[in-house]
Write an enzyme that holds these catalytic residues in place. Sequence first.
Site, short mmCIF file in Angstrom:
data_model
loop_
_atom_site.label_atom_id
_atom_site.label_comp_id
_atom_site.label_asym_id
_atom_site.label_seq_id
_atom_site.Cartn_x
_atom_site.Cartn_y
_atom_site.Cartn_z
N ASP A 1 0.86 -1.18 0.00
CA ASP A 1 0.00 0.00 0.00
C ASP A 1 0.90 1.23 0.00
OD1 ASP A 1 -2.46 1.61 0.49
OD2 ASP A 1 -1.47 1.97 2.41
N ASP B 1 -1.52 -0.33 6.10
CA ASP B 1 -1.66 0.28 7.43
C ASP B 1 -3.05 0.78 7.74
OD1 ASP B 1 -1.55 2.55 5.62
OD2 ASP B 1 -1.22 3.77 7.42
N ASP C 1 -7.20 -1.11 4.13
CA ASP C 1 -6.32 -2.20 3.72
C ASP C 1 -6.66 -3.51 4.41
OD1 ASP C 1 -4.73 -0.45 2.15
OD2 ASP C 1 -3.65 0.18 3.95
#
Length: 809
Positions: free
Chosen positions: A509, A708, A712
């Site tokens: 990410d 995080d 996600d």
Amino acid sequence: MGENPRRSTQSPATTPPVDAGSARQTDTETCDLCELPTPPTPITDPDVDGAFCCQGCLEVSRTLERTDDAPDESDLQTRMDSDDGPDLDDLEGEDAFLAVDGMHCSTCEAFLETTAEREEGVRGVTASYATDTIRIVYDPDEVAADELPDIVSGYGYTASDRSSADDTESDDRLAALLLGGFFGMMVMMWYVLFLYPTYFGLEPIADFGGYDGTFLAANIWVFTSFILFYTGYPILRGAYVSLRAGRPNMDLLVALAALGSYSYSAIATLLGQTHVYFDVTVAIVLVVTAGTHYEQAVKRRATGLLSELTEQQVDEARLESGETVPLEDVDPGDRLLVRPGERIPLDGNVAEGSAAVDESLVTGESLPVGKVPGDPVRGGTVVTDAPLVVTVGDEAESTLDRLVSLLWSIQSARPGVQRLADKLATVFVPLVVTLAIGTAVVLLATGSSMSTALLVGLTVVIVSCPCALGLATPLAIAAGVQAAAERGIVVAAETIFEDARDVDVVVLDKTGTLTTGTMAVEDIHAVDDVHDEDVLRRAGTVEALSEHPIAAAIAEAAPASATEAATAAVDDFERADRGVSGRVDGDRVVVGHPDFLREHGLTVPDTLESRIADTRDAGDVPVVVGWNGKARGVIVVGDSPRDALGDTLETLSTGREVVVLTGDEGAAADRFRELEGVDEVFAGVPPEAKAETVDRLRSRGTVAMVGDGSNDAPALATADVGIAMGSGTKLATDAADAVIVGDDLGAVSETFDVATSTHRRIRQNLGWAFAYNAVAIPLAILGLLNPLFAAVAMAASSALVVLNSSRSM
């Protein structure tokens, strides 16, 4: 593995508390990637099959559709071997997600699923022992939601509402182990003082006051009974379950050895004999229970799977009138008042007001988004700097709730990863039992006494009792957990030690993982006659009165004296959609978007225009500062890459494919395409599509996801290996297999190193345990061992496993 994480069309009733996560059936076309409703004119492309809700979903499908063909034979075999539960997404009914204490193998999963599905009103069940979660699709007209835990509970399993699960059962298990250890010491004391000396023709070490050996054996029998039937109850329960399911496991072999030595000794005691093997039962039960306790201690790190459900979800809403009502009482079209700092309860549109909305929790986009009347807003996002009146959408649901429900579904459907010992149990256990029975039959047929035949058969079972096998995995895992902790890594799920070494694709990410996730001043560009410090001081003095995240970054970077005196130093402060202004040192200072300065009559010099363009091309935000009719400088604000980014990408890309996944678009995502080590960047991917993207990437091999944010979390749970940054939301860390506590990106590669070393240690332990059995079982068949020496050999094997596991990594 490989359960499709797309949401079902049913509507959960117990948890989550809001009717979330279920896509209500409408006539609206849905996205072929994330299944969200598409715009009136869906996003399409002649080269890509399907219709999509956004360009990000289309681009992901364009890249991945070549891998969506029918799987080859190995993929099909892997899916069959994973023993997935039934697909519940097509079933009509409502969802319930329960925590189940007591599951510890795939047999437990199968047993609970088949048992619960016999109940009237239950449409389908999937269980996962890796996450201690069970998902039930049921008909609320036939069975009440509060009756579901009772349906699952029984046979030693205890079910409870997932969001309220606690550690009561784990505390009970620890108490049983401690009490068993106490009674075990009592048993062994009698053996050492009285029985062992007599077995070798010696005088007892202590005088028992004239009581005979039968009375002594009876005392030992009572203590051993407590250990076997109380401390060893989970083992006996596991053996029973394996028989009911028709799938023998290691619990069955342990139970046969413990019950066999116990039964033989009990009969011997009744016949007045003192040569008994209660000590074997005690050793087997306590060693295996202690090993299981190690394993459960690791699993308990993941018992807070969805605790953010109560922390991040909204269960009340404030009507425009100011009245607070339960969320279930809010209807489509209602007008809600959301104040600065509050979370928007449900999806809808802005009716009144304008404000910056922080959408990072559900989209992952780093920059707050300005909202004005008519703009859509997502449930779960945060209003930062001004109140908004929101008209609730037609579905009266929340984007965050959908994400939470999606995570629940993935966690409950994620199959438990079977250890090598579990996989071999279906062959090993029947083989040992057959050898034991066959040996006893042969001895009887050749003229041996019943006692001798039973003892030799019992010795075969005892010597093969998988104490070393039972300790091989949990002790190595405990060592791996400790090694990871020393490197700032918290292991949340033991499955990481099996999967991490085989990772082929690492998905990263962007916001909060590759970048710091917080806005900060990166640079200042002032015109020739103005100092950078003066630009920052004046901007910080004005921005200190704003609650916008970018304003907070500028105020934090400004000299402390400027922000401390802001209230007294600024006159005529004004806040608008794209900037703020106020009088500082007699000058009216205007801070914000270039167009905002122009609206206030300030000119922007060409030198600053080029700086503004360069800043935008780099994916950062240019904040222009001006006074006295002219822009005096540009402050560059952005989400900075982490310090260890380059080294981490270099390490991760060695032998693996690296993919960057982000909700951002444009320059904010483009700058990562040029980084060495990055193979692909998927930009503009909505949160609901991240999990589906990861699932499709799994056609390329084993996938690890590093993220995080709460957005996600479903992707972290879908991936074979999920790694969360310590600065992330609790929903993300709870969904991950490992958490980087120190927030050091370099620790991601160290996670793979520790996992690989731990897996190697597990293999070594299992190799020794099976080598021991290859030697000990033939000796027992030949009658060269008796049950006592078999127990000693078993203990020695376990001790070697302990020593190997305790070596430093």
